[in-house]
Design a protein around this motif. Sequence first.
Motif, PDB file in Angstrom:
ATOM      1  N   GLY A  53       0.799  -1.217   0.000  1.00  0.00           N
ATOM      2  CA  GLY A  53       0.000   0.000   0.000  1.00  0.00           C
ATOM      3  C   GLY A  53       0.836   1.272   0.000  1.00  0.00           C
ATOM      4  O   GLY A  53       0.503   2.245  -0.676  1.00  0.00           O
ATOM      5  N   SER A  54       1.916   1.254   0.737  1.00  0.00           N
ATOM      6  CA  SER A  54       2.792   2.427   0.810  1.00  0.00           C
ATOM      7  C   SER A  54       3.753   2.503  -0.352  1.00  0.00           C
ATOM      8  O   SER A  54       4.361   3.543  -0.603  1.00  0.00           O
ATOM      9  N   GLY A  55       3.922   1.385  -1.063  1.00  0.00           N
ATOM     10  CA  GLY A  55       4.897   1.331  -2.148  1.00  0.00           C
ATOM     11  C   GLY A  55       6.285   0.938  -1.690  1.00  0.00           C
ATOM     12  O   GLY A  55       7.200   0.844  -2.490  1.00  0.00           O
ATOM     13  N   GLY A  56       6.447   0.675  -0.387  1.00  0.00           N
ATOM     14  CA  GLY A  56       7.756   0.388   0.147  1.00  0.00           C
ATOM     15  C   GLY A  56       8.222  -1.042  -0.022  1.00  0.00           C
ATOM     16  O   GLY A  56       9.407  -1.338   0.128  1.00  0.00           O
ATOM     17  N   SER A  57       7.310  -1.942  -0.333  1.00  0.00           N
ATOM     18  CA  SER A  57       7.661  -3.356  -0.515  1.00  0.00           C
ATOM     19  C   SER A  57       7.126  -3.864  -1.837  1.00  0.00           C
ATOM     20  O   SER A  57       6.034  -3.467  -2.262  1.00  0.00           O
ATOM     21  N   THR A  58       7.921  -4.725  -2.467  1.00  0.00           N
ATOM     22  CA  THR A  58       7.513  -5.294  -3.745  1.00  0.00           C
ATOM     23  C   THR A  58       7.814  -6.783  -3.761  1.00  0.00           C
ATOM     24  O   THR A  58       8.651  -7.276  -2.995  1.00  0.00           O
ATOM     25  N   ALA A  59       7.137  -7.487  -4.643  1.00  0.00           N
ATOM     26  CA  ALA A  59       7.363  -8.921  -4.830  1.00  0.00           C
ATOM     27  C   ALA A  59       7.218  -9.235  -6.303  1.00  0.00           C
ATOM     28  O   ALA A  59       6.377  -8.644  -6.993  1.00  0.00           O
ATOM     29  N   TYR A  60       8.055 -10.164  -6.778  1.00  0.00           N
ATOM     30  CA  TYR A  60       8.044 -10.534  -8.185  1.00  0.00           C
ATOM     31  C   TYR A  60       8.157 -12.046  -8.335  1.00  0.00           C
ATOM     32  O   TYR A  60       8.759 -12.731  -7.505  1.00  0.00           O
ATOM     33  N   VAL A  61       7.644 -12.531  -9.461  1.00  0.00           N
ATOM     34  CA  VAL A  61       7.959 -13.892  -9.863  1.00  0.00           C
ATOM     35  C   VAL A  61       9.445 -13.914 -10.225  1.00  0.00           C
ATOM     36  O   VAL A  61       9.951 -12.955 -10.836  1.00  0.00           O
ATOM     37  N   ASP A  62      10.148 -14.984  -9.840  1.00  0.00           N
ATOM     38  CA  ASP A  62      11.595 -15.039 -10.066  1.00  0.00           C
ATOM     39  C   ASP A  62      11.979 -14.779 -11.513  1.00  0.00           C
ATOM     40  O   ASP A  62      12.971 -14.094 -11.788  1.00  0.00           O
ATOM     41  N   SER A  63      11.208 -15.313 -12.455  1.00  0.00           N
ATOM     42  CA  SER A  63      11.573 -15.191 -13.869  1.00  0.00           C
ATOM     43  C   SER A  63      11.498 -13.759 -14.378  1.00  0.00           C
ATOM     44  O   SER A  63      12.013 -13.448 -15.452  1.00  0.00           O
ATOM     45  N   MET A  64      10.870 -12.875 -13.621  1.00  0.00           N
ATOM     46  CA  MET A  64      10.715 -11.501 -14.059  1.00  0.00           C
ATOM     47  C   MET A  64      11.559 -10.524 -13.243  1.00  0.00           C
ATOM     48  O   MET A  64      11.608  -9.332 -13.572  1.00  0.00           O
ATOM     49  N   LYS A  65      12.201 -11.012 -12.210  1.00  0.00           N
ATOM     50  CA  LYS A  65      13.069 -10.142 -11.431  1.00  0.00           C
ATOM     51  C   LYS A  65      14.176  -9.595 -12.306  1.00  0.00           C
ATOM     52  O   LYS A  65      14.796 -10.319 -13.074  1.00  0.00           O
TER      53      LYS A  65
END
Length: 125
Positions: free
Chosen positions: A53-65
């Motif tokens: 919500g704050s934009g301070g944390s992100t997560a990605y699928v490994d193949s797209m990191k």
Amino acid sequence: QVQLVESGGGLVQAGGSLRLSCAASGRSFSGGAMGWFRQAPGKEREFVAAISGSGGSTAYVDSMKGRFTISRDNAKNTVYLQMNSLKPEDTAVYFCAVAPRSWPAPLRETEYAWWGQGTQVTVSS
């Protein structure tokens, strides 16, 4: 009425870049995580990335990191997906979504309450 509208999709050559946008209206979503999913022809919809919500944390699928970057502008109620070094296998309809909660990252479709209609991304070889 809550509405999510994606834009920025299109046709691009392999190795190129696109920036997807998703504008939310109807309420403020600053307290919820926003995510991107995609669905390729004949395949199930899959998680791509999420941002808190704050934009301070992100997560990605490994193949797209390292190739994709998610960001958001809460003042504009908008989430973005910058996609670089695109590959033909990135071809899909990309959907944005908003979750009722912020973090830990919601990774499953069922954790999201609001969805956009999708934008087509086609990567030619």
